[in-house]
Design a protein around this motif. Structure first.
Motif, PDB file in Angstrom:
ATOM      1  N   GLY A  85       0.795  -1.225   0.000  1.00 26.92           N
ATOM      2  CA  GLY A  85       0.000   0.000   0.000  1.00 26.92           C
ATOM      3  C   GLY A  85       0.822   1.267   0.000  1.00 26.92           C
ATOM      4  N   ARG A  86       2.157   1.147  -0.023  1.00 23.62           N
ATOM      5  CA  ARG A  86       3.034   2.314   0.043  1.00 23.62           C
ATOM      6  C   ARG A  86       3.608   2.646  -1.316  1.00 23.62           C
ATOM      7  NH1 ARG A  86       4.645   3.833   5.110  1.00 23.62           N
ATOM      8  NH2 ARG A  86       5.049   5.777   3.972  1.00 23.62           N
ATOM      9  N   VAL A  87       3.961   3.929  -1.486  1.00 21.44           N
ATOM     10  CA  VAL A  87       4.612   4.425  -2.701  1.00 21.44           C
ATOM     11  C   VAL A  87       5.964   4.987  -2.300  1.00 21.44           C
ATOM     12  CG1 VAL A  87       4.441   5.972  -4.685  1.00 21.44           C
ATOM     13  CG2 VAL A  87       2.361   5.008  -3.686  1.00 21.44           C
ATOM     14  N   LEU A  88       7.013   4.507  -2.955  1.00 21.34           N
ATOM     15  CA  LEU A  88       8.385   4.894  -2.618  1.00 21.34           C
ATOM     16  C   LEU A  88       9.054   5.485  -3.846  1.00 21.34           C
ATOM     17  CD1 LEU A  88       9.351   1.521  -0.866  1.00 21.34           C
ATOM     18  CD2 LEU A  88       8.236   3.475   0.190  1.00 21.34           C
ATOM     19  N   ARG A 164      -3.832  -4.829 -11.833  1.00 17.48           N
ATOM     20  CA  ARG A 164      -5.163  -4.816 -11.205  1.00 17.48           C
ATOM     21  C   ARG A 164      -5.771  -6.201 -11.132  1.00 17.48           C
ATOM     22  NH1 ARG A 164      -6.197  -0.635 -14.888  1.00 17.48           N
ATOM     23  NH2 ARG A 164      -7.450  -2.057 -16.142  1.00 17.48           N
ATOM     24  N   GLN A 165      -5.621  -6.974 -12.211  1.00 16.27           N
ATOM     25  CA  GLN A 165      -6.426  -8.170 -12.390  1.00 16.27           C
ATOM     26  C   GLN A 165      -5.748  -9.475 -12.005  1.00 16.27           C
ATOM     27  OE1 GLN A 165      -8.840  -6.353 -16.296  1.00 16.27           O
ATOM     28  NE2 GLN A 165      -7.601  -8.189 -16.498  1.00 16.27           N
ATOM     29  N   ALA A 166      -4.420  -9.491 -11.937  1.00 17.39           N
ATOM     30  CA  ALA A 166      -3.710 -10.760 -11.758  1.00 17.39           C
ATOM     31  C   ALA A 166      -4.088 -11.432 -10.445  1.00 17.39           C
ATOM     32  CB  ALA A 166      -2.200 -10.525 -11.823  1.00 17.39           C
ATOM     33  N   MET A 198      -0.474   6.313 -10.636  1.00 15.67           N
ATOM     34  CA  MET A 198      -0.987   6.465  -9.283  1.00 15.67           C
ATOM     35  C   MET A 198      -2.503   6.652  -9.273  1.00 15.67           C
ATOM     36  SD  MET A 198       1.502   5.747  -7.597  1.00 15.67           S
ATOM     37  CE  MET A 198       0.374   5.689  -6.221  1.00 15.67           C
ATOM     38  N   ASP A 199      -3.027   7.420 -10.234  1.00 11.37           N
ATOM     39  CA  ASP A 199      -4.481   7.597 -10.319  1.00 11.37           C
ATOM     40  C   ASP A 199      -5.172   6.255 -10.501  1.00 11.37           C
ATOM     41  OD1 ASP A 199      -4.196  10.296 -10.020  1.00 11.37           O
ATOM     42  OD2 ASP A 199      -4.414  10.781 -12.154  1.00 11.37           O
ATOM     43  N   ASP A 200      -4.586   5.402 -11.362  1.00 16.29           N
ATOM     44  CA  ASP A 200      -5.195   4.097 -11.621  1.00 16.29           C
ATOM     45  C   ASP A 200      -5.108   3.191 -10.398  1.00 16.29           C
ATOM     46  OD1 ASP A 200      -6.099   2.307 -14.175  1.00 16.29           O
ATOM     47  OD2 ASP A 200      -4.968   1.094 -12.768  1.00 16.29           O
ATOM     48  N   PHE A 201      -3.957   3.166  -9.752  1.00 16.67           N
ATOM     49  CA  PHE A 201      -3.795   2.334  -8.551  1.00 16.67           C
ATOM     50  C   PHE A 201      -4.791   2.745  -7.469  1.00 16.67           C
ATOM     51  CE2 PHE A 201       0.484   0.980 -10.024  1.00 16.67           C
ATOM     52  CZ  PHE A 201       0.388  -0.368  -9.716  1.00 16.67           C
ATOM     53  N   GLU A 202      -4.955   4.062  -7.273  1.00 15.05           N
ATOM     54  CA  GLU A 202      -5.843   4.529  -6.212  1.00 15.05           C
ATOM     55  C   GLU A 202      -7.309   4.347  -6.588  1.00 15.05           C
ATOM     56  OE1 GLU A 202      -4.499   8.502  -5.680  1.00 15.05           O
ATOM     57  OE2 GLU A 202      -2.601   7.908  -4.720  1.00 15.05           O
ATOM     58  N   LEU A 207      -3.756  -0.487  -5.105  1.00 17.36           N
ATOM     59  CA  LEU A 207      -2.615  -0.072  -4.286  1.00 17.36           C
ATOM     60  C   LEU A 207      -2.552  -0.830  -2.970  1.00 17.36           C
ATOM     61  CD1 LEU A 207      -0.225   1.872  -4.098  1.00 17.36           C
ATOM     62  CD2 LEU A 207      -1.756   3.567  -3.089  1.00 17.36           C
ATOM     63  N   GLU A 208      -3.705  -1.300  -2.475  1.00 21.88           N
ATOM     64  CA  GLU A 208      -3.742  -1.975  -1.182  1.00 21.88           C
ATOM     65  C   GLU A 208      -2.877  -3.224  -1.142  1.00 21.88           C
ATOM     66  OE1 GLU A 208      -7.735  -2.754  -0.050  1.00 21.88           O
ATOM     67  OE2 GLU A 208      -8.367  -0.660  -0.173  1.00 21.88           O
ATOM     68  N   ARG A 209      -2.728  -3.895  -2.275  1.00 21.22           N
ATOM     69  CA  ARG A 209      -1.924  -5.120  -2.301  1.00 21.22           C
ATOM     70  C   ARG A 209      -0.621  -4.909  -3.076  1.00 21.22           C
ATOM     71  NH1 ARG A 209      -4.182  -9.254  -6.939  1.00 21.22           N
ATOM     72  NH2 ARG A 209      -4.244  -7.741  -8.630  1.00 21.22           N
TER      73      ARG A 209
END
Length: 469
Positions: A85-88, A164-166, A198-202, A207-209
Motif C-alpha cells: 500500500g506504500r509508494v516509494l 489490477r487483475q492478476a 498512481m491515479d489508476d492504482f488509487e 494499491l492496497e496489495r
C-alpha cells in the motif's frame, strides 16, 4: 567508518577519490558537501589507491573539499509486510505522505542467488484476465515473461491491467492459500505517466496489495540501477518469508539499460554492441534470474519486465539479450494498435515457454492446450491468406479459405480485443475460443482431441456462419 577529503575528479554521476585502505565493492558512501548536504553513493570500482563512486542524487554541488565517508556495508532495503500500500521513490524512500517505514529487517539489495538444486519448476497458473496472455501465452508462477513493446504503444495500460487483475487460483477448496501481491517498479518514466499510474492504482484499489517504486525521468540515472533491485528485494521478502505469491512488473527496462550505457560512458569503458556495456547480459541476468520458486517455500516471485524496442527492432541488444534470459515474450503490435485493438498483443510472435506445464487438467481446463494450439494454427493460416487476398482477391479463394479469413478477423476483434477494463476468467477466454473455432468445419480442427470436439463444438455457430455467407 573511514572519512577522506581526497576527491580527485568528478565526471558525470561519478566521483573519484584517493584512499589509503582497501574499500569494498558496492560499499555505501556518504558525501558531505560544504553547504551541509549529505549525498549517498556506492562504490563502483575499487583499485589500489583510488575508488570510483556513483552518486545516487547526482554530483551537483560536490567539489574537491567535500568529505567522503565509507560506511563499511552494502546498500540494504528496509523490508516489512507494512510496505504493501506504500509508494516509494527510486531509492526506497516514502513519497506518499505516509509514516516512516519501521522495518522488520534490512536485506541486501543484491539478493541471494537461488541454488538451482533448490528451485521448484514453475508449473502453476497465474490468471491475468487478459485472453491473449491467459489463453495463448499463459503465465505461470515463478516465470519471467517480458512484454516487448514500441515507443507510443500502450504497454503502460497493459501493465496496469495486469497489476489490477492478476490472481492465482485458490490453493484448496476452503479458499485458504498464499496471498497475492504486486511490486511495481517504474524506471525513467515521465511525471505524467507517474500520475496516470498512481491515479489508476488509487481508483481501482490495487494499491492496497501493491508496493510501488517510482524513478522519474528527471531523477539521476544512477538511481535507475538501484530501483529494480529494491523492488526485487521487497518481492523476495514477501514471497520467501511471508508466503506471498508476488508479481513484479518492471517498466521500462530500456531506460534501465540506457542508464547502464550512460554510466559506462562516464567510466570510459570500452563499449559493446551499439554502445551498451559488454556486461549488460550479466547485469540483466542478475535481475531476471531473481524470479522463481524455492523448494519448501509457499511463495513465489514472477516477473513481467516491460521494454520498448528502439525502432521496433527485436534484434536490438536489449530485447535480444532479454529473450535469451527469459522464458518467452509477449509482443505488442503497431498494426493492431492502429486498428483500435486493445490490448494490441500479436500472439503469433509471442511465446510462453512454460505454458504447457502451467495449463491442463488440475491447473486450468483440460481443453486449454488443444484450444490454444488450434487457434494459433487457424490464425496463422488466416494471416497467410490475407497476403494472398491482396494478390488474387477474395473471390478466388475457396469456401474453406474464406472461413479461415473470417476466423482471423473475429479472433482479433473478439478474442484479443477486450479493452483495458475487462477481466476475463480462463473459462470465459476458452469459451470465446470455442465460439470462434465452431465457425470452422469440424474436419479442420486437427489439433483437438475428438472427445473435446464432441463436448464443446457448437453446431449453431457453423450454421450461423453458413447462413451469413
Amino acid at each position: 567508518m573511514k572519512e577522506y577529503q581526497t576527491i580527485t575528479e568528478i565526471s558525470g554521476p561519478l566521483v573519484f577519490a584517493e584512499v589509503d585502505e582497501p574499500v569494498g565493492y558496492d560499499e555505501i558512501v556518504e558525501i558531505e558537501t560544504e553547504d551541509g548536504r549529505t549525498l549517498r553513493g556506492q562504490v563502483l570500482e575499487s583499485s589500489e589507491g583510488i575508488v570510483s563512486i556513483q552518486v545516487f542524487e547526482g554530483t551537483g554541488g560536490i567539489d574537491r573539499n567535500a568529505s567522503v565517508r565509507f560506511l563499511g556495508e552494502t546498500m540494504k532495503m528496509p523490508v516489512t509486510e507494512d510496505l504493501l500500500g506504500r509508494v516509494l521513490d527510486g531509492s526506497g524512500n516514502p513519497i506518499d505522505g505516509g509514516p516512516e517505514i519501521v522495518p522488520d529487517e534490512r536485506q541486501d539489495i543484491v539478493g541471494k542467488a537461488i541454488n538451482p538444486y533448490s528451485r521448484e519448476y514453475p508449473e502453476e497458473f497465474i490468471q491475468t484476465g487478459v485472453s491473449a496472455i491467459d489463453g495463448m501465452n499463459t503465465l505461470v508462477r515463478g516465470q519471467k515473461l517480458p512484454i516487448f513493446s514500441g515507443s507510443g504503444l500502450p504497454h503502460n495500460d497493459l501493465a496496469l491491467q495486469i497489476a489490477r487483475q492478476a490472481t492465482v487460483p485458490e490453493e484448496d477448496e476452503s479458499g485458504e492459500g498464499s496471498e497475492f501481491a504486486v511490486i511495481f517498479g517504474a524506471m525513467g518514466i515521465t511525471a505524467e505517466e507517474a500520475n496516470e499510474f498512481m491515479d489508476d492504482f488509487e481508483r481501482t484499489g490495487a494499491l492496497e496489495r501493491s508496493v510501488v517504486f517510482m524513478n522519474l525521468a528527471d531523477d539521476p540515472a544512477v538511481e535507475r540501477q538501484v530501483t529494480p533491485r529494491l523492488a526485487l528485494t521487497t518481492a523476495e521478502y514477501l514471497a520467501f518469508e511471508k508466503d506471498y505469491h508476488v508479481l513484479v512488473i518492471l517498466t521500462d527496462m530500456t531506460n534501465y539499460c540506457e542508464a547502464l550505457r550512460e554510466i559506462g560512458a562516464a567510466r570510459e569503458e570500452v563499449p559493446g554492441r551499439r554502445g551498451y556495456p559488454g556486461y549488460m547480459y550479466t547485469d540483466l541476468a542478475q535481475l531476471y534470474e531473481r524470479a522463481g520458486r524455492i523448494e519448501g517455500k509457499e511463495g513465489s516471485v514472477t516477473q513481467i519486465p516491460i521494454l520498448t524496442m528502439p525502432g521496433d527492432d527485436d534484434t536490438h541488444p536489449i530485447p535480444d539479450l532479454t529473450g535469451y534470459i527469459t522464458e518467452g515474450q509477449i509482443m505488442m503490435d503497431r498494426d493492431l494498435n492502429s486498428q483500435g485493438i486493445e490490448p494490441p498483443v500479436n500472439v503469433l510472435p509471442s511465446l510462453s515457454r512454460l505454458m504447457d506445464d502451467g495449463i491442463g487438467e488440475g491447473l486450468t481446463r483440460e481443453d486449454h492446450g488443444d484450444v490454444s494450439d488450434q487457434m494459433y494454427a487457424a490464425y496463422a493460416e488466416g494471416e497467410d491468406l490475407r497476403d494472398l487476398v491482396n494478390i488474387v482477391g477474395r473471390e478466388a479463394l475457396s469456401e474453406r479459405d474464406n472461413k479461415f479469413l473470417d476466423f482471423a478477423d473475429r479472433f482479433e476483434t473478439e478474442f484479443v480485443q477486450q479493452g483495458y477494463d475487462t477481466n476475463r476468467s480462463i473459462d470465459e477466454t476458452l469459451d470465446i475460443g470455442w465460439d470462434l473455432l465452431s465457425t470452422l468445419p469440424k474436419e479442420a480442427l486437427n489439433r483437438i482431441d475428438e472427445e473435446l470436439i464432441a463436448e464443446h463444438y457448437r453446431e449453431d455457430e457453423t450454421a450461423e456462419a453458413v447462413q451469413a455467407d
